[in-house]
Design an enzyme around this catalytic site. Structure first.
Site, short mmCIF file in Angstrom:
data_model
loop_
_atom_site.label_atom_id
_atom_site.label_comp_id
_atom_site.label_asym_id
_atom_site.label_seq_id
_atom_site.Cartn_x
_atom_site.Cartn_y
_atom_site.Cartn_z
N THR A 18 0.82 -1.21 0.00
CA THR A 18 0.00 0.00 0.00
C THR A 18 0.86 1.27 0.00
OG1 THR A 18 -0.21 -0.47 2.36
CG2 THR A 18 -2.17 -0.73 1.07
N ARG A 22 8.78 -1.62 1.67
CA ARG A 22 9.34 -1.45 3.02
C ARG A 22 10.07 -2.71 3.41
NH1 ARG A 22 4.40 1.70 6.09
NH2 ARG A 22 4.49 3.44 4.64
N SER A 113 7.42 5.23 7.16
CA SER A 113 6.34 5.80 7.95
C SER A 113 6.57 5.66 9.45
CB SER A 113 5.02 5.17 7.52
OG SER A 113 3.95 5.86 8.10
N HIS A 114 5.66 4.96 10.13
CA HIS A 114 5.71 4.87 11.59
C HIS A 114 6.59 3.73 12.07
CE1 HIS A 114 2.66 2.52 9.70
NE2 HIS A 114 2.82 1.63 10.66
N LYS A 126 9.00 4.94 -1.94
CA LYS A 126 7.81 4.87 -2.80
C LYS A 126 7.83 5.97 -3.84
CE LYS A 126 4.46 7.52 -0.18
NZ LYS A 126 3.05 7.66 0.08
N ASP A 277 3.32 10.94 12.89
CA ASP A 277 4.16 9.74 12.74
C ASP A 277 5.49 10.06 12.06
OD1 ASP A 277 3.21 10.14 10.16
OD2 ASP A 277 3.22 8.00 9.70
N ASP A 279 6.77 9.96 9.06
CA ASP A 279 6.84 10.78 7.84
C ASP A 279 5.80 11.89 7.81
OD1 ASP A 279 4.87 8.80 7.61
OD2 ASP A 279 4.93 8.86 5.41
N ASP A 281 2.46 11.97 7.97
CA ASP A 281 1.13 11.91 7.35
C ASP A 281 0.03 11.46 8.31
OD1 ASP A 281 1.99 9.30 7.40
OD2 ASP A 281 1.72 8.92 5.25
N ARG A 282 0.42 10.94 9.48
CA ARG A 282 -0.63 10.49 10.42
C ARG A 282 -0.81 11.50 11.55
NH1 ARG A 282 -0.48 4.05 11.30
NH2 ARG A 282 -0.14 3.49 9.11
N THR A 344 -8.21 0.06 1.75
CA THR A 344 -7.19 0.68 2.59
C THR A 344 -6.04 1.22 1.74
OG1 THR A 344 -7.75 -0.71 4.45
CG2 THR A 344 -5.51 0.14 4.39
N GLU A 363 -8.81 7.61 7.01
CA GLU A 363 -8.71 6.20 7.35
C GLU A 363 -8.72 6.08 8.87
OE1 GLU A 363 -6.30 3.61 4.54
OE2 GLU A 363 -4.97 5.30 4.89
N GLU A 364 -9.14 4.92 9.33
CA GLU A 364 -9.17 4.66 10.77
C GLU A 364 -7.76 4.64 11.37
OE1 GLU A 364 -7.59 1.65 11.50
OE2 GLU A 364 -7.48 1.38 9.31
N SER A 365 -6.76 4.46 10.51
CA SER A 365 -5.38 4.29 10.96
C SER A 365 -4.70 5.64 11.19
CB SER A 365 -4.61 3.48 9.93
OG SER A 365 -4.76 4.08 8.65
N LYS A 376 -2.27 11.74 3.02
CA LYS A 376 -2.85 12.17 4.29
C LYS A 376 -1.87 13.14 4.94
CE LYS A 376 -1.41 7.79 6.43
NZ LYS A 376 -1.24 6.78 5.36
N ARG A 496 -5.24 -7.56 11.38
CA ARG A 496 -5.99 -6.49 12.03
C ARG A 496 -7.46 -6.90 12.12
NH1 ARG A 496 -1.93 -2.92 11.85
NH2 ARG A 496 -0.94 -2.33 9.87
#
Ligand code: VG1
Ligand code: CO
Length: 543
Positions: A18, A22, A113-114, A126, A277, A279, A281-282, A344, A363-365, A376, A496
């Site tokens: 996604t 990684r 990311s995280h 990416k 997070d 990078d 985006d969260r 997702t 997103e829920e994440s 995001k 999950r």
């Protein structure tokens, strides 16, 4: 310019997921590994004369090495120019903005990311396209296919470039421009939000803590909150970027952002808390002794978007990923605007935003964003909340509870089982699917199953179909359980479980989600045989 041709082997054992590829740093450090992936990207896109590449990352270990390699490869693959963030830094939303603002062909973002950073931790890469968003599946599949057949890559013999000094370095037919990674992004934020109202809020007794978790948003937070909005320095926590993210796990949730959570739950806690997070985006949003579920955050931003200058004229529509709760659907219904349900991953929102079908998505994440970029955006979400608080003059808790009172509450939780053996995880999913024929109409405690399926999505713009996006067990009352395997882990499999129950009764709104969802959690464990098949007694992370 001298071009070396090296024989190389395909190394990828999986499709970029996604969020790109990684892997452990050690994997990326293998000879030709990074080069193979970068050449596969360059071979999968048309690079016209004069093309510019945006380049930057979250500052984690190996970022600088990778940046130098990619600059040399861009030169040898026909790019005329690379725009690189100073010291190799660009948050994911800032990179998206740079691609769009300077109309570059695309961008390479270096981040996992995280996920933790360091010599024994994770790295990632990416490609984002000209709209600023993650490459769609058509391109990631082409990159993967190319990586299997590639036998050489192009790299110039340029010396390492000074990426720490702002300015332009020119070579014969090629230039590297080192840009301030923060300025363009902060300018964009100033256009979207009511900075004067937020400045006034910071001048009042209102207090905030922002935790950058030692990752990329540190410099962005300093510029936006301190320099431009006048907040005091002690609002910031962990805002020095370190190559190992301070040895931590920069995932803004109740487990990994515990330092911030403790601040917000102590006596005399600040009014507002937020974290971002690795990078950038969260986001996680907290009030005084109060946690805002990301799905609710999206719904609340949508319901109050009229208070934010950029969205004052209304929203074209909203979108959420399938496992995200239906709270935003209720807002869309009331606003009489469309609401889309996508798989997702942010890349599915891009087409909808480009076609002007949606303005906000989430997103829920812990991911929320809008059409201002095509990723995001953590700080953007924090600014949405600050703008809404400034306009409503209400506490976070009061805003959320008023929202529930108006729309009902979608009680929500996600249980993650990390790093379980891949075979066991696949076994769990297969076991649930095997019950698709028998589950409908079954009465499980107070719930009755209506239907179950494996989510698939047809993109309304380009017609592309994505299958196998998560198992849904839907109940007649509108509640549901979703099971999904993560596409971003680097160790074994992460399973999950997403749990959602609609609670219209205001008398039950004070309940803790884990208490309210207790029976559904039990049902999920029984249907999946998760404990028996994985030997896990409890989830790794509950959010
Ligand atoms: C996770 C989240 C997903 C998010 C993705 C990338 O993916 O669940 O919602 O889009 O991370 O976020 P998965 O496949 O592990 O569930 V980030 O902040 O890593 O760019
Ligand atoms: Co991220």
């Amino acid at each position: 310019m001298h071009v070396l041709v090296n024989k190389t082997q395909p190394f990828f054992d999986q499709k970029p997921g996604t969020s790109g590829l990684r892997k452990k740093v050690k994997v990326f450090q293998q000879p030709h590994y990074l080069e193979n992936f970068v050449q596969s990207i360059f071979d999968s896109v048309d690079i016209p004369d004069g093309a510019t590449l945006t380049l930057g990352g979250d500052g984690r270990f190996y970022n600088r090495v990778a940046i130098q390699t990619i600059i040399k490869m861009a030169a040898a693959n026909g790019f005329a120019r690379v725009l690189v963030g100073q010291s190799g830094i660009l948050s994911t939303p800032a990179a998206s903005h740079i691609i769009r603002k300077y109309k570059t062909l695309g961008g390479i973002i270096l981040s996992a990311s995280h996920n933790p950073a360091g010599p024994n931790e994770d790295f990632g890469i990416k490609y984002n396209t000209a709209n600023g968003g993650p490459a769609p599946e058509k391109i990631t599949e082409a990159i993967f296919a190319r990586s299997k057949t590639i036998s050489q890559y192009n790299i110039s013999s340029l010396a390492d470039v000074d990426i720490d000094t702002i300015g332009e370095i020119s070579f014969d037919g090629f230039a590297v421009q080192v840009i301030n990674p923060v300025t363009d992004y902060a300018d964009l934020m100033a256009q979207l939000f009511d900075f004067n109202a937020i400045k006034t809020l910071f001048k009042s007794s209102f207090s905030m803590k922002f935790d950058a978790m030692h990752a990329v948003t540190g410099p962005y937070a300093k510029e936006v909150f301190i320099n431009r909005l006048g907040a005091s320095e002690n609002c910031l926590m962990n805002c020095e970027v370190s190559e190992t993210f301070g040895g931590g796990h920069p995932d803004p949730n109740l487990t990994y952002a515990h330092e911030l959570v403790e601040e917000l739950y102590k006596a005399n806690a600040p009014d507002f808390g937020a974290a971002s997070d690795g990078d950038g985006d969260r986001n996680m949003i907290l009030g005084k002794k109060f946690f805002v579920t990301p799905s609710d955050s999206l719904a609340i931003i949508a319901a109050n978007a009229n208070l934010i200058p950029a969205y004052g004229l209304g929203l074209a529509g909203v979108a959420r990923s399938m496992p995200t709760s239906g709270a935003v659907d209720r807002v869309a219904k009331k606003l009489n605007i469309p609401c889309y349900e996508t798989p997702t991953g942010w890349k599915f929102f891009g087409n909808l935003m480009d076609a002007n079908k949606v303005t906000l998505c989430g997103e829920e994440s812990f991911g929320t964003g809008s059409n201002h970029v095509r990723e995001k955006d953590g700080l953007w979400a924090v600014l949405c909340w600050l703008n809404i608080i400034a306009a409503k003059q209400m506490s976070v808790e009061a805003i959320v509870k008023a929202h529930w009172a108006e729309y009902g509450r979608n009680v929500y939780s996600r249980h993650d089982y990390e790093a379980i053996p891949t075979e066991a995880a696949n076994g769990v999913m297969a076991h649930i699917k095997a019950q698709f024929g028998t589950l409908p109409n079954q009465v499980l405690g107070k719930y009755t199953v209506s239907t179950c399926d494996d989510f698939s999505y047809t993109d309304p713009i380009d017609g592309s179909v994505s299958t196998g996006q998560g198992i849904r067990i839907l109940f007649t009352c509108g509640s549901r359980i979703v099971f999904r395997l993560s596409g971003t882990g680097t160790e074994g499999a992460t399973l999950r479980i997403y749990l959602e129950a609609f609670e219209p009764n205001i008398a039950h709104h004070h309940l803790d989600a884990q208490v309210a969802l207790r029976e559904m959690i039990q049902i999920a464990l029984e249907i999946s045989e998760l404990k028996q098949r994985t030997g896990r007694e409890k989830p790794t992370v509950i959010t």
